[in-house]
Design an enzyme around this catalytic site. Structure first.
Site, PDB file in Angstrom:
ATOM      1  N   GLU A 314       0.818  -1.214   0.000  1.00 34.67           N
ATOM      2  CA  GLU A 314       0.000   0.000   0.000  1.00 34.67           C
ATOM      3  C   GLU A 314       0.854   1.266   0.000  1.00 34.67           C
ATOM      4  OE1 GLU A 314      -2.721  -0.693   3.336  1.00 34.67           O
ATOM      5  OE2 GLU A 314      -4.066  -1.739   1.969  1.00 34.67           O
ATOM      6  N   ASP A 388      -8.365  -9.310   3.836  1.00 35.99           N
ATOM      7  CA  ASP A 388      -8.101  -8.218   4.767  1.00 35.99           C
ATOM      8  C   ASP A 388      -9.138  -8.140   5.881  1.00 35.99           C
ATOM      9  OD1 ASP A 388      -7.037  -6.004   5.917  1.00 35.99           O
ATOM     10  OD2 ASP A 388      -7.723  -4.581   4.418  1.00 35.99           O
ATOM     11  N   GLU A 416     -12.424  -2.886  12.041  1.00 40.22           N
ATOM     12  CA  GLU A 416     -12.430  -2.087  10.817  1.00 40.22           C
ATOM     13  C   GLU A 416     -13.580  -2.484   9.889  1.00 40.22           C
ATOM     14  OE1 GLU A 416      -8.759  -2.347   8.623  1.00 40.22           O
ATOM     15  OE2 GLU A 416      -9.586  -1.313   6.883  1.00 40.22           O
TER      16      GLU A 416
HETATM   17  O1  GCW Z   1      -6.852  -3.310   6.370  1.00 40.86           O
HETATM   18  C1  GCW Z   1      -6.014  -2.423   5.740  1.00 40.86           C
HETATM   19  C2  GCW Z   1      -6.374  -1.122   6.354  1.00 40.86           C
HETATM   20  C3  GCW Z   1      -5.225  -0.157   6.441  1.00 40.86           C
HETATM   21  C4  GCW Z   1      -4.046  -0.879   7.063  1.00 40.86           C
HETATM   22  C5  GCW Z   1      -3.675  -2.047   6.182  1.00 40.86           C
HETATM   23  C6  GCW Z   1      -2.530  -2.875   6.750  1.00 40.86           C
HETATM   24  C7  GCW Z   1      -2.417   0.041   8.540  1.00 40.86           C
HETATM   25  O2  GCW Z   1      -7.448  -0.565   5.638  1.00 40.86           O
HETATM   26  O3  GCW Z   1      -5.647   0.917   7.228  1.00 40.86           O
HETATM   27  O4  GCW Z   1      -2.950  -0.025   7.256  1.00 40.86           O
HETATM   28  O5  GCW Z   1      -4.759  -2.910   6.060  1.00 40.86           O
HETATM   29  O6  GCW Z   1      -2.829  -3.856   7.414  1.00 40.86           O
HETATM   30  O7  GCW Z   1      -1.389  -2.543   6.541  1.00 40.86           O
END
Ligand code: GCW
Length: 715
Positions: A314, A388, A416
């Protein structure tokens, strides 16, 4: 000083006040803001019984940890038994606490070798004979093990267990039990829903918030022994001398409680802080920079845990930025930390976009080639599922997929994708499902729990749900998830029911009927949220960015794999992501028996159906219903659960203090609103493809699809 005389008005007022306070004290429902978590230590109904057995306590040992043990026992026992208890050091005490090194009494029991053989942090609690009396002994080879034993003993009292014949040896199955805080240096928390960060960087190191001690106590009480202080989307500033001093101040508070601090390290820190032209892990100057940084850290924090790294994920920098591999990057840092016994925790959350790729297979594809190539002090941290932290995912194929790597799970305690701190979801059952999944790495019975505990170094991380809110987790019931994470980290085979029961009795009530009711609610809550959000293997239907409400129509993110439409693939034929041979074939990343089950439309568990298959709307489900009808009924079932839970909770008024009772009731109102919104938005949208009516039993949506599309659910 003014004394109140009997007969005076003030005496009357004072006496009435005392009576009132006494009344509140006796009644089980006095107000509670939730700050004390599961360490409430209010008087237990069996206090009288316990008082005979526990008249005095001896703690043998001198260290900051032993001081913490003394404090905990005297506050804990006084509260639970309703009378103050002498905590001294006499051998004729009814409870004796210590190690063979610190206690003659314990040394004489002949347990030295056995205690040495219990894993670090393990302990023994036994009722033993001493002449003609019986004594409860809490013993360990280490100070921290003794502290864990102490908390276990207090838990026995809190949950009203018999003490007459205690005979237990306990040791952690996983060695590194770590909370990950996604806390930014400005006090905000990425995906945090319970206030601000607990670390007040601007006040540190001069002012230490007493709350840090309570944080450490809570963690130690469930065996958590590590805390990563900053967000994995890391700011290099945390590694400056100025911040390291602040980190050291926190580490000093945590140390007596057996908690090591870790930091998320930004891979490009040598450029940002060291002014080097590169962060290439094979560059001499870069290697030297990290070595010097490690030396500097360990001078300040001799028990520093190590670095957590989110690399090439990311947008974060990493070794691949310099055409090096994940192993090159991790091993370079590992070499800097190794002389200090530090760890590198390398995250496997890597999913580079390639044309036509399936994100669910990306981490495996990226990391699997490095099995056996990581240094001995590298742990590979893998999210429980391949995408995720969705409400439900099958286990990540890297579990059982990298036999020569120390793979540790990353769970998300913060919600989340599960309704933030508004929805009541007990996550232990979800984690149980994960730990119980059979990877077939070494034949049948190679569960995730077994795979992750059978490593040379073992561990687990949980993304924390804590924050500065008075009740720590935003929603009183979600304290249970912090608790559950610790209990499962200690022993990943612990049952959800045991965890829920312990937590409820320690935190909410001793009333057996109420306990049973609450435990039942807790155990049903995860299935319910899956039902109203993403039933039958659906995933990532969330509104972009904040991930709160539904937006299955979403298709505007710059990456395909950030869009719900990429995941559900609804069309006129049906719905679901084909991950079998006819699709992305990432199902092939699982060992053959697992793969064969998932790829077979008939044998695939229905809860994962649309994760692995693109299925016709008319597909016959096990119930005999069509997929469309079944899906709609799942959404309805989720809503029904929230409604009936509201009614069940309403019956608990008066059993639980008003403050927490009301707060939870209010959250359930939001949860019901959201569940209905999820059901209606998803069904109306999917109906545009399915073109079938809602089956009997599913309520008609209140709004038109356009209304749901126009507006994010408030959070
Ligand atoms: O789940 C996603 C989240 C991000 C997070 C990323 C990760 C900290 O939306 O906010 O970043 O994973 O786990 O690196």
């Amino acid at each position: 000083m003014v004394y109140f005389k009997p007969g005076s008005t003030r005496y009357f007022v004072k006496a009435s006040f005392v009576l009132f306070v006494l009344f509140c004290g006796i009644s089980a429902v006095k107000a509670d803001d939730g700050y004390r978590l599961w360490l409430r230590y209010d008087k237990v109904p069996s206090a009288d019984k316990y008082r005979d057995r526990i008249q005095s306590i001896a703690v043998h040992g001198k260290s900051a940890t032993f001081d913490a043990i003394r404090r905990e026992l005297s506050v804990g026992c006084a509260g639970l038994l309703g009378t103050s208890i002498v905590v001294g050091d006499r051998d004729d005490a009814s409870v004796i606490v210590g190690t063979p090194q610190t206690s003659n009494f314990i040394r004489k029991l002949g347990w030295v070798i056995e205690l040495q053989r219990i894993e670090p942090g393990g302990y023994r609690i036994r009722t033993v004979r001493d002449g003609n009396r019986s004594v409860i002994v809490i013993a360990s080879a280490t100070d921290v093990g003794t502290l864990y034993g102490t908390f276990h003993f207090l838990r026995l009292l809190q949950t009203e267990q018999p003490l007459a014949r205690l005979h237990l040896d306990q040791s952690p199955r996983l060695s590194f039990r770590i909370l990950n805080h996604w806390d930014n240096l400005d006090g905000s928390i990425e995906r945090g829903y319970a206030g601000k960060s607990l670390w007040n960087w601007s006040e540190l190191p001069a002012h230490i918030d007493p709350r840090l001690t309570d944080y450490a106590r809570a963690n130690a009480s469930i065996g958590i022994n590590g805390s990563v202080l900053n967000n994995v989307n890391a700011n290099a500033q945390i590694l400056t001398a100025e911040y390291l001093e602040k980190v050291a101040a926190i580490a000093n508070v945590f140390r007596p409680y057996g908690i090591r601090v870790y930091l998320s390290a930004r891979f490009s820190a040598p450029i940002e802080l060291g002014k080097l032209p590169t962060a290439d892990p094979l560059d001499r100057a870069v290697i030297e920079w990290w070595k010097a940084k490690a030396d500097e850290i360990y001078k300040l924090i001799p028990d520093f845990g190590g670095f957590v790294v989110k690399a090439n994920s990311e947008g974060q920098p990493g070794p691949r930025t310099y055409s090096r591999t994940h192993a090159d990057g991790a091993n370079m840092l590992a070499a800097a930390l190794e002389p200090h016994l530090g760890l590198v925790i390398w995250r496997a959350f890597v999913y580079d976009m390639k044309p036509g790729y399936d994100r669910a297979g990306a981490a495996y594809e990226n990391l699997h080639p490095f099995d056996g190539k990581f240094a001995r002090n590298v742990l590979l941290q893998v999210k429980n599922g391949p995408i995720d932290f969705q409400p439900r995912e099958p286990f990540h194929p890297l579990f059982g997929g990298m036999p020569q790597t120390q793979v540790i799970p990353e769970l998300q305690i913060t919600q989340e994708y599960l309704g933030f701190s508004n929805h009541f979801v007990f996550l232990a059952t979800m984690w149980r499902e994960f730990f119980d999944s059979d990877t077939y790495a070494d034949g049948r019975g190679s569960t995730v729990a077994k795979e992750v505990s059978d490593k040379y170094l073992s561990g687990i991380s949980g993304v924390a749900n804590t924050g500065s809110d008075r009740n720590w987790t935003g929603h009183h019931m979600l304290q249970a998830n912090w608790y559950a994470f610790g209990r499962l980290a200690w022993n990943p085979d612990t049952s959800s029911e045991q965890i829920a029961t312990e937590w409820t009795r320690m935190t909410l009530t001793h009333d057996p009927k109420a306990v049973a009711t609450i435990v039942r609610m807790m155990l049903g809550s995860h299935e319910a949220v899956v039902n109203y959000m993403t039933p039958l293997g659906l995933h990532h239907l969330f509104w972009g960015g904040h991930h709160y409400g539904p937006a299955p129509w979403w298709d505007t993110e710059k990456r395909d794999d950030w869009n719900p439409v990429y995941y559900h693939k609804a069309d006129a034929f049906g719905i679901g992501f084909d991950r079998t041979k006819t699709g992305s074939n990432t199902v092939s990343q699982y060992h053959p028996p697992v793969r064969r089950q998932f790829e077979d439309l008939q044998r695939c568990p229905e809860k994962f159906l649309l994760w692995f298959h693109h299925v016709s709307w008319d597909h016959k489900m096990k119930s005999g219903r069509t997929l469309w009808d079944e899906m709609a009924l799942h959404y309805q079932e989720g809503v029904d659960w929230v409604r009936s839970t509201r009614a069940t909770w309403a019956d608990l008024r008066g059993v639980i203090d008003d403050e927490r009772y009301t707060a939870v009731s209010d959250k359930l109102v939001i949860q019901e609103r959201d569940a209905v919104w999820w059901r209606d938005a998803c069904l109306l949208y999917f109906q545009t493809f399915a073109k079938r009516p809602l089956p009997a039993g599913v309520e008609k949506p209140a709004h038109a699809l356009a209304d749901y599309k126009a507006k994010a659910l408030d959070y």
